[in-house]
Design a protein around this motif. Sequence first.
Motif, PDB file in Angstrom:
ATOM      1  N   GLN B 634      26.515  35.342  41.677  1.00  0.00           N
ATOM      2  CA  GLN B 634      27.974  36.054  41.806  1.00  0.00           C
ATOM      3  C   GLN B 634      28.238  35.811  43.423  1.00  0.00           C
ATOM      4  O   GLN B 634      27.517  35.518  44.075  1.00  0.00           O
ATOM      5  CB  GLN B 634      27.909  37.614  41.685  1.00  0.00           C
ATOM      6  CG  GLN B 634      27.450  37.924  40.166  1.00  0.00           C
ATOM      7  CD  GLN B 634      28.505  37.636  39.233  1.00  0.00           C
ATOM      8  OE1 GLN B 634      29.486  37.901  39.734  1.00  0.00           O
ATOM      9  NE2 GLN B 634      28.226  37.468  37.996  1.00  0.00           N
ATOM     10  N   ILE B 679      20.711  46.180  42.735  1.00  0.00           N
ATOM     11  CA  ILE B 679      21.197  47.644  42.614  1.00  0.00           C
ATOM     12  C   ILE B 679      22.411  47.365  41.720  1.00  0.00           C
ATOM     13  O   ILE B 679      22.872  48.124  40.873  1.00  0.00           O
ATOM     14  CB  ILE B 679      21.991  47.983  43.871  1.00  0.00           C
ATOM     15  CG1 ILE B 679      20.748  48.615  44.818  1.00  0.00           C
ATOM     16  CG2 ILE B 679      22.877  49.086  43.614  1.00  0.00           C
ATOM     17  CD1 ILE B 679      20.207  49.831  44.646  1.00  0.00           C
ATOM     18  N   LEU B 680      23.092  46.107  41.783  1.00  0.00           N
ATOM     19  CA  LEU B 680      24.434  45.815  40.910  1.00  0.00           C
ATOM     20  C   LEU B 680      23.805  45.181  39.616  1.00  0.00           C
ATOM     21  O   LEU B 680      24.678  44.737  38.848  1.00  0.00           O
ATOM     22  CB  LEU B 680      25.187  45.012  41.701  1.00  0.00           C
ATOM     23  CG  LEU B 680      25.934  45.716  42.917  1.00  0.00           C
ATOM     24  CD1 LEU B 680      27.040  44.898  43.386  1.00  0.00           C
ATOM     25  CD2 LEU B 680      26.589  46.918  42.531  1.00  0.00           C
ATOM     26  N   ASN B 681      22.412  45.072  39.333  1.00  0.00           N
ATOM     27  CA  ASN B 681      21.988  44.596  38.190  1.00  0.00           C
ATOM     28  C   ASN B 681      22.311  43.294  37.962  1.00  0.00           C
ATOM     29  O   ASN B 681      22.453  42.800  36.973  1.00  0.00           O
ATOM     30  CB  ASN B 681      22.678  45.554  36.993  1.00  0.00           C
ATOM     31  CG  ASN B 681      21.532  45.827  36.361  1.00  0.00           C
ATOM     32  OD1 ASN B 681      20.433  45.725  36.463  1.00  0.00           O
ATOM     33  ND2 ASN B 681      21.652  46.629  35.090  1.00  0.00           N
ATOM     34  N   PHE B 682      22.824  42.364  39.066  1.00  0.00           N
ATOM     35  CA  PHE B 682      23.141  40.926  38.814  1.00  0.00           C
ATOM     36  C   PHE B 682      21.716  39.865  38.675  1.00  0.00           C
ATOM     37  O   PHE B 682      21.731  38.942  38.253  1.00  0.00           O
ATOM     38  CB  PHE B 682      23.693  40.660  40.038  1.00  0.00           C
ATOM     39  CG  PHE B 682      25.054  41.011  39.762  1.00  0.00           C
ATOM     40  CD1 PHE B 682      25.896  41.134  38.675  1.00  0.00           C
ATOM     41  CD2 PHE B 682      26.053  41.256  41.019  1.00  0.00           C
ATOM     42  CE1 PHE B 682      27.203  41.393  38.766  1.00  0.00           C
ATOM     43  CE2 PHE B 682      27.240  41.520  40.972  1.00  0.00           C
ATOM     44  CZ  PHE B 682      27.889  41.816  39.995  1.00  0.00           C
ATOM     45  N   ILE B 733      31.225  49.294  42.942  1.00  0.00           N
ATOM     46  CA  ILE B 733      32.430  48.208  43.192  1.00  0.00           C
ATOM     47  C   ILE B 733      33.494  49.001  43.621  1.00  0.00           C
ATOM     48  O   ILE B 733      34.122  49.932  42.720  1.00  0.00           O
ATOM     49  CB  ILE B 733      32.647  47.327  41.783  1.00  0.00           C
ATOM     50  CG1 ILE B 733      31.197  46.585  41.448  1.00  0.00           C
ATOM     51  CG2 ILE B 733      33.766  46.614  42.255  1.00  0.00           C
ATOM     52  CD1 ILE B 733      30.802  45.547  42.479  1.00  0.00           C
ATOM     53  N   ALA B 736      38.594  44.483  43.190  1.00  0.00           N
ATOM     54  CA  ALA B 736      38.278  43.236  42.971  1.00  0.00           C
ATOM     55  C   ALA B 736      39.260  42.300  43.674  1.00  0.00           C
ATOM     56  O   ALA B 736      40.295  43.045  44.465  1.00  0.00           O
ATOM     57  CB  ALA B 736      38.282  42.838  41.594  1.00  0.00           C
ATOM     58  N   ILE B 738      40.721  38.057  44.422  1.00  0.00           N
ATOM     59  CA  ILE B 738      40.928  36.806  43.508  1.00  0.00           C
ATOM     60  C   ILE B 738      40.713  35.697  44.749  1.00  0.00           C
ATOM     61  O   ILE B 738      41.143  35.689  46.018  1.00  0.00           O
ATOM     62  CB  ILE B 738      42.272  36.471  42.907  1.00  0.00           C
ATOM     63  CG1 ILE B 738      42.163  37.577  41.586  1.00  0.00           C
ATOM     64  CG2 ILE B 738      42.116  35.079  42.520  1.00  0.00           C
ATOM     65  CD1 ILE B 738      43.641  37.562  41.172  1.00  0.00           C
ATOM     66  N   GLN B 743      38.832  32.580  40.822  1.00  0.00           N
ATOM     67  CA  GLN B 743      37.902  33.118  40.351  1.00  0.00           C
ATOM     68  C   GLN B 743      37.954  34.825  40.956  1.00  0.00           C
ATOM     69  O   GLN B 743      38.672  34.976  42.084  1.00  0.00           O
ATOM     70  CB  GLN B 743      36.446  32.741  40.858  1.00  0.00           C
ATOM     71  CG  GLN B 743      36.205  31.667  39.903  1.00  0.00           C
ATOM     72  CD  GLN B 743      35.847  31.819  38.574  1.00  0.00           C
ATOM     73  OE1 GLN B 743      34.960  32.750  38.115  1.00  0.00           O
ATOM     74  NE2 GLN B 743      36.615  31.351  37.623  1.00  0.00           N
ATOM     75  N   VAL B 744      37.624  35.685  40.228  1.00  0.00           N
ATOM     76  CA  VAL B 744      37.892  37.039  40.394  1.00  0.00           C
ATOM     77  C   VAL B 744      36.476  37.269  41.274  1.00  0.00           C
ATOM     78  O   VAL B 744      35.243  36.904  40.800  1.00  0.00           O
ATOM     79  CB  VAL B 744      37.978  37.998  39.395  1.00  0.00           C
ATOM     80  CG1 VAL B 744      37.664  39.367  39.791  1.00  0.00           C
ATOM     81  CG2 VAL B 744      39.131  37.641  38.526  1.00  0.00           C
ATOM     82  N   ALA B 745      36.504  38.049  42.255  1.00  0.00           N
ATOM     83  CA  ALA B 745      35.161  38.210  42.882  1.00  0.00           C
ATOM     84  C   ALA B 745      35.271  39.936  43.228  1.00  0.00           C
ATOM     85  O   ALA B 745      36.447  40.345  43.308  1.00  0.00           O
ATOM     86  CB  ALA B 745      35.445  37.671  44.411  1.00  0.00           C
ATOM     87  N   LEU B 746      34.238  40.629  43.221  1.00  0.00           N
ATOM     88  CA  LEU B 746      34.185  42.184  43.364  1.00  0.00           C
ATOM     89  C   LEU B 746      33.844  42.294  44.843  1.00  0.00           C
ATOM     90  O   LEU B 746      33.213  41.713  45.553  1.00  0.00           O
ATOM     91  CB  LEU B 746      33.259  42.430  42.482  1.00  0.00           C
ATOM     92  CG  LEU B 746      33.240  42.137  40.852  1.00  0.00           C
ATOM     93  CD1 LEU B 746      31.971  42.534  40.057  1.00  0.00           C
ATOM     94  CD2 LEU B 746      34.605  42.675  40.296  1.00  0.00           C
TER      95      LEU B 746
END
Lengths: 155, 772
Positions: B634, B679-682, B733, B736, B738, B743-746
Amino acid sequence: MHQTSKNLAEGARELIAFRIGEQEFCVDIMSVREIRGWTPATALPHSPGYVLGVINLRGAVLPIVDLSSRLGMNESDPSARHVIIVAQVHQKVVGLLVDAVSDILTVTDDNIQPTPEVSSELDRSFAKGVLAIEGRMICLIELESIFPEGESEAA
Amino acid sequence: MDMNEIKEIFFQECEEGLAELETGLLALNDGDDDPETVNAVFRAVHSIKGGAGAFALDDLVSFAHVFETTLDCVRSKQLEATRDVVKVLLKSADVLADLTNAARDGGSVDPARCQALVADLEALANGEIPASDDAVADEPAAEAESAPADEPAPEAQAEGEDDFKPIPVQFDDLEEKGDDFEPVPFSFDDFGTDQAPSANIFRIVFKPKPDLYLKGNETLLLLRELDQLGTLDVACDWSELPAIDELDPEGAYLTWDATLTTSEDEDAVRSVFEFAEWDCELTIAAAGEEAETAEDAAPQPDVEPETDESQPDTEQEDVSASKEEEQAEPVEKLELPNVIDLQQAAGANRQQAAESAAAPKAQATASASGAGSTIRVELGRIDRLINLVGELVINQAMLAQSVTESATSGSSAVTMGLEDLQQLTREIQDSVMAIRAQPVKPIFQRMSRTVREAAEMVGKNVRLVTEGEATEVDKTVIDKLSEPLTHMIRNAVDHGLESPQDREAAGKPAEGIVKLSAKHRSGRIVLEIADDGAGINREKVRQKAIDRGLISAEATLSDEEIDNMIFHPGFSTAEQLSDISGRGVGMDVVKRSIQALGGRVGITSTPGKGSVFTMSLPLTLAVLDGMVVSVGEQTLVVPLTSIIETLKPETEHIHGFGASGQLISIRDSFKPLIDVGQILNFSNMPTDPLAGVALLVDSEDGGQSALLVDAIQGQRQVVIKSLEANYANVPGIAAATILGDGQVALIVDVEAVVSASRSGALKSEMSLAAVG
């Protein structure tokens, strides 16, 4: 589209039919904003499994829902051949990942049969009815019940 | 443009008027005695009254009328603007604001409160205030126009009762005699007739239409204003007055024929009728030319009920002729029937009167020229523009990226063009953001009311001092500022300041001071709320924290840590719960709502001297400077404002702590190392600290933590896109954005990630709204 709606008989409406796996579904065309190809989504942390992530739709951040998974079927493996139906549900806009869009149907309420009593993951609350079109069975689903208001807050 | 739009404009103007009113009154409160300040205040109320009349907002009109009457006394120096007087006026301004809001949004205002204030105001107008020793109530000719055509305005009676001389009007006579009735001369003897020396003489024929009264204008005030220009002789022609049974109470039947001897020119005279001229038939003629026609017109001015500005032909010629001869030689005073002698002590305040009469005109000119330099724009349009510019920025970045990727870097023309484009885009973005930037002044003004009300409720004597009102900040921030500020101001009044007795015992003036200031500091706006109260009672706070089980009895806390306890949820030190604060949802909610805006809040306190709350907020909620980082697969954005430094961890700096925890030592102090990916489960696998980069971040409680990410990609300004708009609030989060590749980035919510690393789970943010 306005022209066609005007020409429609009283009580008739248009539906967009699409395919997920071997099954066909349809939604009211009035809630569909556009149809577009799949683009990789940005995953969201701690989101339900059926939320694939968010994509950029001309500057707006659009969540993508794997409709197959949401309806209790297999999780899709999104590819370039998948299609995203951009639909308005309540005040929000979501993208629904489906395998392909097949048809635009014009039906009247008489064509819609009540959902048969079956025990299925495809809950009766999702299915508003079924249609028999040219020997095919198409299930009419109601987006409002798939994405009830406030559900997303809990997610 | 339909009625509702016009009404909307009226309410917008009301808001501006009310702001001006409050500014003026506060200036008076601070001892400003500039007549222009009083005039500005008076004008504000007057135009609200005028506009309200046009929309038949009766409550508003009648209150504004009383208010205006009292202000008029202040303006004419019959009433001294002492603190006590201004206090009543400020309260009245609050009620006027409430009435305006009630008129716009429906709802009602406590009638008892209105009545009480109306009584206070009338008392002031009548001089019933110990502070002012002059007899105030010599309101001249207050009821001179109380002929049947006057609009029903009972409260107007109060102002001039002492002087009012009833004029016996024999309606029977009128009926019998019809047009032939004899003029009834009457006059107010109280006022001497001292003629102004050499001056212009104007003949003014003024015939109000019913609309004039409906809009809240009043002949009396107009005539009185004329009178201030010079020496005025007024005659009332009531020949059109019907018999009483045919009389329409809301009709207008009277024509006023006035002769004004003044040193002012015609424009000044016209400006008196500025707000009224559309609703009356008005002829203003220099008397030099008028003399001959006066014979015909004066006895029974034959003014036909046509549209405004249309007079009998002869007079119209006179007007145009007289315009060329504005400086016409004074001629003998015209003898007119039904003379009401309004000659006030005219010489007394001649200069000031002229100023005040000219003032409305000056303002009108200002607003007319102002109309050229500012326009009202619907906020939605600006937001659209800002969104589009956001798209432009993204697009420009995408273009730049693809040019770089396509390796045409040899072509310098393309690269240079791109650079120019980038610069232009940035400039456009800055200018567009500047459109939405607004001074914090309106919010600060609202706070002065908050202080007044809170002070009254807890029986304290408080003065609000504001600083840096012109500091500009984006509208998105302004809108969200008012709630936390209100909370903090109330808190300062309720908890920060001591009672007057305690203050005097401590050798301080009984009046407490709350100081609200705003300034820009390194790309953020910093707001300070300071009180000169007793400061935080650390012993009490500490005891309370122990009682509530928030800390253990043995814990040693620094002063700063104790001070920050008050931001802890469920903490309130007020011994007695008051109406305005002390529900224990105060400061922690303030803190959360400020954090939700990307801001920080802190407190410093000096015992006996007071406390200072400091809020720092981003200037805009639309863009932010961020550091683009990779976490797993990510791409995330970390707000630059929260990053203190970045570093590459080395083996000897990483220390295991407990089962899975890790600490990093930075210059011999240990900070928790937080694996953002986990933490963010990525990612399921812990990130190897040695392969990654640590971002040292500040957390709100004053502590620091290190966020572990895989790599830093770069730093850039990003346009904030809401996730809530189409989805929901995602824990951890903030929003968001762009990126250049579309692409979308958080955007990482640093505070939430840090607190999640402590509690082990991410929770949704609690907002002010959710708590109430």
